[in-house]
Design an enzyme around this catalytic site. Sequence first.
Site, PDB file in Angstrom:
ATOM      1  N   LYS A  56     -46.874 -66.974 -39.893  1.00 37.31           N
ATOM      2  CA  LYS A  56     -47.655 -66.107 -39.007  1.00 37.31           C
ATOM      3  C   LYS A  56     -47.672 -66.711 -37.597  1.00 37.31           C
ATOM      4  CE  LYS A  56     -52.256 -63.893 -38.874  1.00 37.31           C
ATOM      5  NZ  LYS A  56     -53.536 -63.735 -39.589  1.00 37.31           N
ATOM      6  N   SER A  85     -57.598 -61.445 -43.916  1.00 44.52           N
ATOM      7  CA  SER A  85     -56.277 -61.217 -43.312  1.00 44.52           C
ATOM      8  C   SER A  85     -55.080 -61.683 -44.116  1.00 44.52           C
ATOM      9  CB  SER A  85     -56.221 -61.845 -41.927  1.00 44.52           C
ATOM     10  OG  SER A  85     -56.757 -60.942 -41.006  1.00 44.52           O
ATOM     11  N   SER A 115     -54.714 -59.050 -40.864  1.00 42.20           N
ATOM     12  CA  SER A 115     -53.866 -59.238 -39.718  1.00 42.20           C
ATOM     13  C   SER A 115     -52.534 -59.918 -40.030  1.00 42.20           C
ATOM     14  CB  SER A 115     -54.603 -60.053 -38.646  1.00 42.20           C
ATOM     15  OG  SER A 115     -54.889 -61.358 -39.129  1.00 42.20           O
TER      16      SER A 115
END
Length: 481
Positions: free
Chosen positions: A77, A176, A152
């Site tokens: 990420k 997330s 996310s």
Amino acid sequence: MNLNISALDFVQEVKTGNISVEDFVAKTIERIQNVDDKLHAFLSVNEKSIDQARDIDKRIKSGDKVGDCFGMPISIKDNICIKDSKTTCASKMLENYVSPYDATVITKLKQQDAIFVGKVNMDEFAMGLTTEFSAYGPSKNPWNIEHVPGGSSGGSAVSVSAFECVASLGSDTGGSVRNPASFCSTVGYKPTYGLISRFGLISYANSIEQIGPLTRTVKDTAFMLNLISGLDPNDNTTIDNKNEDYLSGIEVGIEGKKIGIIKEMIGEGIDSEVLSATKDAISRLESLGATCEEISLDMVKYSVAAYYTITATEAGSNLARYDNLRYGYDFPLEGYEFNSYISKARKKFGPEVTRRMIIGGFVPSAGHAGKYFLKALKVKSKLTNEVNEAFKRVDLLVSPTVPVLPFKLGEKIDDPISLFLVDINTVTANLTGKPAISIPFAYSNGLPIGIQLMADSSQDKLLLQAAYALEQTVTLPEVPI
Ligand code: GLN
């Protein structure tokens, strides 16, 4: 070559010489080139991946010591720092930020010869749950590209689900990791607070967030935890897990375990398909020898409000450093007075981050803190007491990971409150510091539904054993991309 392979199988195949790391990584990069135009999981691809793979093959051939990942391609990420790579947090503010250091999780995975195939998309600064708040455009759900992949850590889930890597690291502040895992049919893990170092994770709400793996199987998550968990002198919130081996004993089953079904997470607002999948999960847990009983956590109804108040407050202070001077410098100070300079600099934040910064300045401020921030802290501590009480009676808690099916891109983007409410089942684990996992469980019209299990603090091993047992009852279809 089959890219749909678990991390453990990948390692085994490389060890036995059935696949070369170079071939596998080259195929993975080719896969990214073929599908990522549609999916947009990646913000950047590591051009050195194939060279790194070749080097690992050479070392294997010459009998040198090779780390436990054996060149496994992992996506990261884009809020986790890799030295000399861009770390943008999917924000224009950090568009040109190149990290001068490695996050602890990256250092550990480098030592184990993982290959980072690329940095993946996310909601800007991890604020959101659809990836639509990325400054670089949304990711798409590989199960149906008209639908959101969750967020996310959307890029992480998409890349694992669509075979663009073998595993990924995301971050989970309020769901997330688990939310996109649920929407994209991968396993997603939020560890006990402190189990994984946050050093090198760009902070959003540091008192509750954790880095967590997204993988194809529960065993792969245990494998990743073995590699990245534990005390870190660079993060003094880390806990000593005494080098726990999360893989050993993972198959023991859940005979005799008591499981609480969280009443507030299967009530109002839940999609009927999600409810019936949850009921099915409960009956499978029972047939595995567990006993399930309904349990009420009264504070859950205030949890989303408390979560957004606390996280906005922390974001307000964590993101204050982005002032175009220390980061993102692209226009000089001359000619501005202080406020107009900062206000121009902050225009580089997208709408969601801006909203959180405004809320984060207001809710803890003098004259308002009692009504908002301090109340939110009270909810957090009452919720923690309730959950601690629950864990005196049961070993695990179960719920759907997300109360709704993956919705369409654009469907909720203009309605922040209805978006916030989608987090109702995930924020409790963060506010209380407990570990939680989402596993792929069912499908409705081809759209994935995940089941969440939660355990008491430091019971990560028990949680993985239960998740593994439930996972064995599920057969997954192939992703249609
Ligand atoms: N949707 C939540 C938020 O926007 C969760 C985000 C996260 O876990 N990083 O804050």
